[in-house]
Design a protein around this motif. Structure first.
Motif, PDB file in Angstrom:
ATOM      1  N   UNK A 168     -19.789   6.747  -2.898  1.00 34.97           N
ATOM      2  CA  UNK A 168     -20.325   7.946  -2.231  1.00 34.97           C
ATOM      3  C   UNK A 168     -19.232   8.732  -1.494  1.00 34.97           C
ATOM      4  N   UNK A 169     -18.206   8.061  -1.036  1.00 31.79           N
ATOM      5  CA  UNK A 169     -17.135   8.735  -0.301  1.00 31.79           C
ATOM      6  C   UNK A 169     -15.806   8.069  -0.666  1.00 31.79           C
ATOM      7  N   UNK A 170     -14.841   8.953  -0.980  1.00 31.88           N
ATOM      8  CA  UNK A 170     -13.494   8.459  -1.304  1.00 31.88           C
ATOM      9  C   UNK A 170     -12.507   9.567  -0.907  1.00 31.88           C
ATOM     10  N   UNK A 171     -11.965   9.477   0.288  1.00 34.37           N
ATOM     11  CA  UNK A 171     -11.077  10.538   0.793  1.00 34.37           C
ATOM     12  C   UNK A 171      -9.751   9.955   1.274  1.00 34.37           C
ATOM     13  N   UNK A 172      -8.692  10.790   1.101  1.00 32.32           N
ATOM     14  CA  UNK A 172      -7.347  10.408   1.559  1.00 32.32           C
ATOM     15  C   UNK A 172      -6.831  11.544   2.439  1.00 32.32           C
ATOM     16  N   UNK A 173      -6.350  11.183   3.586  1.00 32.49           N
ATOM     17  CA  UNK A 173      -5.814  12.188   4.508  1.00 32.49           C
ATOM     18  C   UNK A 173      -4.664  11.570   5.312  1.00 32.49           C
ATOM     19  N   UNK A 174      -3.856  12.465   5.855  1.00 39.38           N
ATOM     20  CA  UNK A 174      -2.685  12.008   6.603  1.00 39.38           C
ATOM     21  C   UNK A 174      -3.119  11.441   7.938  1.00 39.38           C
ATOM     22  N   UNK A 175      -2.293  10.488   8.397  1.00 36.96           N
ATOM     23  CA  UNK A 175      -2.601   9.848   9.673  1.00 36.96           C
ATOM     24  C   UNK A 175      -1.482   8.919  10.079  1.00 36.96           C
ATOM     25  N   UNK A 176      -1.771   8.005  10.977  1.00 35.15           N
ATOM     26  CA  UNK A 176      -0.776   7.032  11.458  1.00 35.15           C
ATOM     27  C   UNK A 176      -1.497   5.709  11.767  1.00 35.15           C
ATOM     28  N   UNK A 177      -0.776   4.650  11.620  1.00 33.17           N
ATOM     29  CA  UNK A 177      -1.379   3.340  11.862  1.00 33.17           C
ATOM     30  C   UNK A 177      -1.377   3.018  13.347  1.00 33.17           C
ATOM     31  N   UNK A 179       0.613   1.312  15.061  1.00 33.62           N
ATOM     32  CA  UNK A 179       1.960   1.306  15.667  1.00 33.62           C
ATOM     33  C   UNK A 179       2.567   2.716  15.745  1.00 33.62           C
ATOM     34  N   UNK A 180       1.855   3.719  15.217  1.00 37.52           N
ATOM     35  CA  UNK A 180       2.330   5.097  15.268  1.00 37.52           C
ATOM     36  C   UNK A 180       3.101   5.537  14.059  1.00 37.52           C
ATOM     37  N   UNK A 181       3.121   4.716  13.005  1.00 36.54           N
ATOM     38  CA  UNK A 181       3.835   5.079  11.786  1.00 36.54           C
ATOM     39  C   UNK A 181       2.961   6.037  10.995  1.00 36.54           C
ATOM     40  N   UNK A 182       3.555   7.159  10.575  1.00 39.04           N
ATOM     41  CA  UNK A 182       2.809   8.167   9.806  1.00 39.04           C
ATOM     42  C   UNK A 182       2.612   7.681   8.392  1.00 39.04           C
ATOM     43  N   UNK A 183       1.395   7.827   7.884  1.00 35.93           N
ATOM     44  CA  UNK A 183       1.070   7.383   6.525  1.00 35.93           C
ATOM     45  C   UNK A 183      -0.246   8.008   6.105  1.00 35.93           C
ATOM     46  N   UNK A 213     -13.778  -7.638  -2.071  1.00 37.54           N
ATOM     47  CA  UNK A 213     -12.689  -6.688  -1.795  1.00 37.54           C
ATOM     48  C   UNK A 213     -12.576  -5.674  -2.934  1.00 37.54           C
ATOM     49  N   UNK A 214     -12.549  -4.417  -2.509  1.00 31.76           N
ATOM     50  CA  UNK A 214     -12.212  -3.314  -3.428  1.00 31.76           C
ATOM     51  C   UNK A 214     -10.786  -2.895  -3.072  1.00 31.76           C
ATOM     52  N   UNK A 215      -9.889  -3.071  -4.018  1.00 32.26           N
ATOM     53  CA  UNK A 215      -8.474  -2.863  -3.718  1.00 32.26           C
ATOM     54  C   UNK A 215      -7.854  -1.813  -4.637  1.00 32.26           C
ATOM     55  N   UNK A 216      -6.805  -1.172  -4.084  1.00 39.24           N
ATOM     56  CA  UNK A 216      -5.992  -0.210  -4.832  1.00 39.24           C
ATOM     57  C   UNK A 216      -4.534  -0.600  -4.620  1.00 39.24           C
ATOM     58  N   UNK A 217      -3.821  -0.861  -5.717  1.00 36.46           N
ATOM     59  CA  UNK A 217      -2.414  -1.248  -5.659  1.00 36.46           C
ATOM     60  C   UNK A 217      -2.217  -2.432  -4.697  1.00 36.46           C
ATOM     61  N   UNK A 218      -3.054  -3.438  -4.874  1.00 33.36           N
ATOM     62  CA  UNK A 218      -3.025  -4.694  -4.085  1.00 33.36           C
ATOM     63  C   UNK A 218      -3.296  -4.478  -2.605  1.00 33.36           C
ATOM     64  N   UNK A 219      -3.887  -3.332  -2.279  1.00 29.79           N
ATOM     65  CA  UNK A 219      -4.274  -3.065  -0.896  1.00 29.79           C
ATOM     66  C   UNK A 219      -5.799  -2.965  -0.857  1.00 29.79           C
ATOM     67  N   UNK A 249      -4.579   2.385   6.162  1.00 30.28           N
ATOM     68  CA  UNK A 249      -3.243   2.946   5.829  1.00 30.28           C
ATOM     69  C   UNK A 249      -2.797   2.501   4.446  1.00 30.28           C
ATOM     70  N   UNK A 250      -2.228   3.442   3.697  1.00 28.57           N
ATOM     71  CA  UNK A 250      -1.742   3.154   2.344  1.00 28.57           C
ATOM     72  C   UNK A 250      -0.224   2.918   2.303  1.00 28.57           C
ATOM     73  N   UNK A 251       0.514   3.363   3.259  1.00 28.24           N
ATOM     74  CA  UNK A 251       1.965   3.160   3.348  1.00 28.24           C
ATOM     75  C   UNK A 251       2.672   3.604   2.079  1.00 28.24           C
ATOM     76  N   UNK A 252       2.430   4.797   1.687  1.00 27.85           N
ATOM     77  CA  UNK A 252       3.139   5.424   0.563  1.00 27.85           C
ATOM     78  C   UNK A 252       2.491   5.168  -0.771  1.00 27.85           C
ATOM     79  N   UNK A 253       1.499   4.258  -0.865  1.00 26.81           N
ATOM     80  CA  UNK A 253       0.876   3.988  -2.167  1.00 26.81           C
ATOM     81  C   UNK A 253      -0.042   5.122  -2.591  1.00 26.81           C
ATOM     82  N   UNK A 254      -0.502   5.927  -1.679  1.00 28.48           N
ATOM     83  CA  UNK A 254      -1.442   6.985  -2.021  1.00 28.48           C
ATOM     84  C   UNK A 254      -0.798   8.328  -2.279  1.00 28.48           C
TER      85      UNK A 254
END
Length: 319
Positions: A168-177, A179-183, A213-219, A249-254
């Motif tokens: 029903x929902x699958x969205x990707x947007x910028x953010x930070x974890x 610890x404050x790391x942008x991802x 677990x529903x995973x993308x690129x082992x995440x 957080x995807x950490x560059x995988x997305x």
């Protein structure tokens, strides 16, 4: 007075019988029955009337004597009391023989009792072990019965069929974890459906699962679990599992998956991974077989299929 001649005397003697004077008869009274046995015998033997040989016929004395002997014998036998019998040497020898036989019999009885006691001692241990043998046999039979039930229940494994997944929902947007790391951050809301069928003919099962677990690129981008339920024998149901996540957080995988608006621009390969756990109580808690089914599904999500069921019938493997 003239003197009688011898012829006259002879004729007178023949013409008038001469009577011999009767002598008095003497009787000897037998003593009482309480007297000694020997005296009884003597007095009773002489208790016959004593007659003169001249005054009684020759045979009368013998007949009377026999009668008196018989009467004395009868009186002697009748006057005996228990325990008053005179013991003869033969009786003494017989008594000693009987005593000897009794002693031998007593010895035999003692020996037989000793043998019986020995046999009872030898057989005493098994008799005391009857209860233990009964308990042991009962546990062996019960264990065998439980083993048979367990073996009969093992082939009747539950059957699981994956139906579909609806995103029903699958969205990707910028953010930070944290610890404050942008991802890039992803948010998913979906529903997984499957059919659970209990194949057991004589037992029900309690069903749970590991995290789905529903995973993308082992995440793992979404997760959920099966709410515990009970499934009766030879029945089935459809199970719905909610898979949700918020800002993972995807950490560059997305990179390159979304546009500036956050919508998906390309197909996204996804993977499902979980284990269904089933436990059956066949004989209480003594016989409770467990069944594990590991399921893996791989499919591709397209933005055009948002809010539409995605079939998983040919996309899953079951171990």
């Amino acid at each position: 007075m003239h003197a009688k001649t011898d012829s006259e005397v002879t004729s007178l003697a023949t013409s008038s019988p001469t009577r011999s004077p009767r002598r008095p008869v003497y009787y000897v009274q037998s003593p009482s029955r309480d007297s000694h046995d020997g005296e009884k015998t003597t007095t009773s033997f002489h208790s016959t009337p004593v007659l003169s040989p001249m005054g009684s016929p020759p045979h009368s004395h013998s007949s009377v004597g026999r009668h008196s002997r018989e009467s004395s014998t009868s009186r002697f036998s009748g006057s005996l009391k228990p325990g008053s019998r005179k013991i003869s040497p033969n009786d003494a020898s017989r008594g000693s023989q009987r005593k000897g036989q009794k002693q031998w019999k007593e010895c035999d009885v003692i020996e037989e009792e000793g043998l019986l006691e020995d046999e009872e001692r030898q057989k005493g241990l098994p008799r005391r072990c009857y209860f233990l043998a009964f308990v042991l046999g009962f546990f062996l039979l019960f264990s065998l019965f439980s083993l048979i039930l367990w073996g009969a229940s093992r082939p009747q494994k539950p059957k699981i069929t994956m139906k579909s997944i609806t995103i029903e929902q699958f969205t990707i947007q910028a953010g930070s974890d944290s610890t404050g790391v942008a991802t890039d951050m992803i948010t998913v809301n979906s529903t997984l459906r499957l059919i659970y069928r209990n194949m057991g003919t004589f037992f029900g099962v309690h069903v749970t699962s590991s995290p789905v677990d529903l995973s993308f690129s082992d995440i793992a981008i979404a997760s959920g679990s099966i709410k515990k339920f009970y499934q009766s024998r030879r029945s089935q149901r459809q199970v719905a599992i909610s898979l949700m996540s918020d800002k993972i957080p995807l950490y560059g995988s997305g990179a390159g998956l979304s546009s500036s608006t956050g919508t998906i621009t390309v197909p996204v390969p996804l993977k499902l991974n979980f284990i269904v756990k089933s436990k059956a109580y066949v004989l209480g808690k003594l016989v409770k077989p467990k069944f594990y089914k590991k399921i893996e599904c791989q499919f591709t999500f397209d933005s055009k299929k948002l809010n539409s069921p995605i079939s998983l019938k040919s996309s899953c493997t079951y171990d």
